[in-house]
Design a protein around this motif. Sequence first.
Motif, PDB file in Angstrom:
ATOM      1  N   LEU A 158      14.079  30.431  13.075  1.00 54.23           N
ATOM      2  CA  LEU A 158      14.942  30.972  13.763  1.00 54.23           C
ATOM      3  C   LEU A 158      14.652  30.867  15.029  1.00 54.23           C
ATOM      4  N   LEU A 159      13.341  30.893  15.576  1.00 53.92           N
ATOM      5  CA  LEU A 159      12.878  30.676  17.033  1.00 53.92           C
ATOM      6  C   LEU A 159      13.296  29.352  17.489  1.00 53.92           C
ATOM      7  N   ASP A 160      13.275  28.239  16.800  1.00 53.99           N
ATOM      8  CA  ASP A 160      13.796  27.000  17.233  1.00 53.99           C
ATOM      9  C   ASP A 160      14.993  26.819  17.020  1.00 53.99           C
ATOM     10  N   MET A 161      16.078  27.867  16.408  1.00 53.20           N
ATOM     11  CA  MET A 161      17.465  27.500  16.376  1.00 53.20           C
ATOM     12  C   MET A 161      17.858  28.105  17.806  1.00 53.20           C
ATOM     13  N   GLY A 162      16.853  28.955  18.405  1.00 51.47           N
ATOM     14  CA  GLY A 162      17.552  29.466  19.935  1.00 51.47           C
ATOM     15  C   GLY A 162      17.373  31.082  19.717  1.00 51.47           C
ATOM     16  N   CYS A 163      16.663  31.770  18.942  1.00 51.14           N
ATOM     17  CA  CYS A 163      16.453  32.985  19.315  1.00 51.14           C
ATOM     18  C   CYS A 163      15.290  33.222  20.186  1.00 51.14           C
ATOM     19  N   SER A 164      15.433  34.141  21.006  1.00 46.54           N
ATOM     20  CA  SER A 164      14.502  34.464  22.132  1.00 46.54           C
ATOM     21  C   SER A 164      13.542  35.354  21.734  1.00 46.54           C
ATOM     22  N   GLN A 165      13.593  36.117  20.601  1.00 43.43           N
ATOM     23  CA  GLN A 165      12.746  37.121  20.074  1.00 43.43           C
ATOM     24  C   GLN A 165      13.077  37.139  18.578  1.00 43.43           C
ATOM     25  N   LEU A 166      11.810  37.487  17.979  1.00 48.84           N
ATOM     26  CA  LEU A 166      11.895  37.620  16.475  1.00 48.84           C
ATOM     27  C   LEU A 166      11.150  38.716  16.098  1.00 48.84           C
ATOM     28  N   SER A 167      12.101  39.834  15.404  1.00 47.69           N
ATOM     29  CA  SER A 167      11.345  40.893  14.964  1.00 47.69           C
ATOM     30  C   SER A 167      11.112  40.721  13.398  1.00 47.69           C
ATOM     31  N   LEU A 168       9.632  41.121  13.158  1.00 48.83           N
ATOM     32  CA  LEU A 168       9.258  40.967  11.903  1.00 48.83           C
ATOM     33  C   LEU A 168       9.363  42.408  11.233  1.00 48.83           C
ATOM     34  N   GLY A 169      10.234  42.486  10.252  1.00 48.98           N
ATOM     35  CA  GLY A 169      10.634  43.747   9.592  1.00 48.98           C
ATOM     36  C   GLY A 169       9.821  43.817   8.245  1.00 48.98           C
ATOM     37  N   ASP A 170       9.157  45.210   8.280  1.00 53.49           N
ATOM     38  CA  ASP A 170       8.602  45.595   6.953  1.00 53.49           C
ATOM     39  C   ASP A 170       9.849  46.373   6.303  1.00 53.49           C
ATOM     40  N   THR A 171      10.626  45.924   5.497  1.00 51.84           N
ATOM     41  CA  THR A 171      11.937  46.662   5.313  1.00 51.84           C
ATOM     42  C   THR A 171      11.595  47.632   4.218  1.00 51.84           C
ATOM     43  N   ILE A 172      10.652  47.548   3.418  1.00 47.71           N
ATOM     44  CA  ILE A 172      10.384  48.518   2.379  1.00 47.71           C
ATOM     45  C   ILE A 172       9.125  49.437   2.647  1.00 47.71           C
ATOM     46  N   GLY A 173       8.478  49.071   3.854  1.00 47.84           N
ATOM     47  CA  GLY A 173       7.570  49.959   4.595  1.00 47.84           C
ATOM     48  C   GLY A 173       5.998  49.853   3.542  1.00 47.84           C
ATOM     49  N   VAL A 174       5.653  48.830   3.053  1.00 47.27           N
ATOM     50  CA  VAL A 174       4.639  48.547   2.166  1.00 47.27           C
ATOM     51  C   VAL A 174       3.482  47.722   2.851  1.00 47.27           C
ATOM     52  N   ALA A 175       3.584  47.421   4.196  1.00 50.74           N
ATOM     53  CA  ALA A 175       2.735  46.505   4.934  1.00 50.74           C
ATOM     54  C   ALA A 175       1.322  47.441   5.261  1.00 50.74           C
ATOM     55  N   THR A 176       0.193  46.820   5.244  1.00 50.37           N
ATOM     56  CA  THR A 176      -0.832  47.538   6.001  1.00 50.37           C
ATOM     57  C   THR A 176      -1.467  46.597   7.129  1.00 50.37           C
ATOM     58  N   PRO A 177      -2.543  47.214   7.995  1.00 54.28           N
ATOM     59  CA  PRO A 177      -2.784  46.591   9.101  1.00 54.28           C
ATOM     60  C   PRO A 177      -3.286  45.254   9.114  1.00 54.28           C
ATOM     61  N   GLY A 178      -4.328  45.061   8.238  1.00 56.65           N
ATOM     62  CA  GLY A 178      -4.787  43.611   7.937  1.00 56.65           C
ATOM     63  C   GLY A 178      -3.730  42.540   7.628  1.00 56.65           C
ATOM     64  N   GLN A 179      -2.814  43.153   6.829  1.00 55.55           N
ATOM     65  CA  GLN A 179      -1.532  42.164   6.600  1.00 55.55           C
ATOM     66  C   GLN A 179      -0.926  42.007   7.897  1.00 55.55           C
ATOM     67  N   VAL A 180      -0.723  42.982   8.798  1.00 56.64           N
ATOM     68  CA  VAL A 180       0.279  42.620  10.038  1.00 56.64           C
ATOM     69  C   VAL A 180      -0.709  41.692  10.789  1.00 56.64           C
ATOM     70  N   GLU A 181      -1.873  41.895  11.059  1.00 58.94           N
ATOM     71  CA  GLU A 181      -2.645  41.165  11.964  1.00 58.94           C
ATOM     72  C   GLU A 181      -2.632  39.432  11.382  1.00 58.94           C
ATOM     73  N   ALA A 182      -2.732  39.524  10.153  1.00 63.56           N
ATOM     74  CA  ALA A 182      -2.743  38.013   9.509  1.00 63.56           C
ATOM     75  C   ALA A 182      -1.193  37.427  10.035  1.00 63.56           C
ATOM     76  N   LEU A 183      -0.551  38.056   9.610  1.00 65.89           N
ATOM     77  CA  LEU A 183       1.000  37.242   9.837  1.00 65.89           C
ATOM     78  C   LEU A 183       1.318  37.085  11.280  1.00 65.89           C
ATOM     79  N   ILE A 184       0.895  37.952  12.171  1.00 61.95           N
ATOM     80  CA  ILE A 184       1.000  37.732  13.619  1.00 61.95           C
ATOM     81  C   ILE A 184       0.227  36.540  13.834  1.00 61.95           C
ATOM     82  N   ALA A 185      -1.167  36.376  13.506  1.00 68.42           N
ATOM     83  CA  ALA A 185      -1.965  35.145  13.584  1.00 68.42           C
ATOM     84  C   ALA A 185      -1.463  34.066  13.262  1.00 68.42           C
ATOM     85  N   GLY A 186      -0.678  34.083  12.101  1.00 68.70           N
ATOM     86  CA  GLY A 186       0.072  33.174  11.812  1.00 68.70           C
ATOM     87  C   GLY A 186       0.980  32.464  12.631  1.00 68.70           C
ATOM     88  N   PHE A 187       1.576  32.817  13.491  1.00 70.52           N
ATOM     89  CA  PHE A 187       2.626  32.550  14.550  1.00 70.52           C
ATOM     90  C   PHE A 187       2.067  31.886  15.685  1.00 70.52           C
TER      91      PHE A 187
END
Length: 308
Positions: A179-208
């Motif tokens: 999506l970013l390579d396609m031309g999106c200037s910002q990417l919003s990472l959605g926890d659509t069903i509200g199951v994330a926990t902080p360590g999971q958030v940190e790991a995903l952001i680090a992956g980018f």
Amino acid sequence: MAATGLPAVVPSVAALPEEVTIWEVGPRDGLQNEKSIVDVRVKLEFLDRLADAGLRVLEATSFVHPKWIPQLADAEELLAGLSKRDGVAYPVLVPNERGLDRALAAGVEHIAIFASATETFAARNLNRTLDSQFEMFDPVVTRARAEGLRVRGYLSMCFGDPWEGVVPADQVVAVGRRLLDMGCSQLSLGDTIGVATPGQVEALIAGFGDPAALAVHFHDTYGQALANTLAALRSGVSTVDSSAGGLGGCPYAESATGNLATEDLVWMLDGLGLRHGVDLAKLADTSVWMAERLGRPSPSRVVQALRG
């Protein structure tokens, strides 16, 4: 006894952004889940009150087909009646090229597209495969950028999917980078069903790697939205999606309590000494006003405490 409305300001020892952009989704993501249709005049006053409270990004509506979300069938009427303010952005969600046509005709300057990080949700929500969804988004993004519009990408099911379970971080990163390579200037990472926990958030952001183009969008189904937001801020993210009064919910999880409430976010940011530009008292007044029109109390804990 009601709270004082003055959180203790104690900066975090962790590195945090000095300023946080609050991306207010209440007028769109919040109201689209209402069972009844909210009058366009109420929506316009809601947007005006939110701007008066200091919010500078107000996601106004969506150009989805009225058959799918009748609550937002008044998109053209709303934008025609909107009294735009200098320094305030009014992005809209567009699902496809037809939605883009409508947005361009309405004079929109900022759009968002809504993608899926999982195969099942892409099929159920977009009637596409995980790969073929990009065939739908590419012409939208290309045309929008050619017209001078800014484009945000929403990525849903980034942490958990009700059909597939925990979503691998590398899968989310791969879809998000497309999506970013396609031309999106910002990417919003959605926890659509509200199951994330902080360590999971940190790991995903680090992956980018570089978090500069990332935003986060948390639901509070399991009470983790603020904790996850703080984890994202500590990981370098400086844009947070939230909904005034906690409006909105997730139709894919039982007992989902909706979006992170903007008031709850502001209380935390105030306590951390981070700039955001929002007047909490005015915002809480606005959420109480809207809750009265919807016929139920605001689920925001801060609104409840300030008005308790």
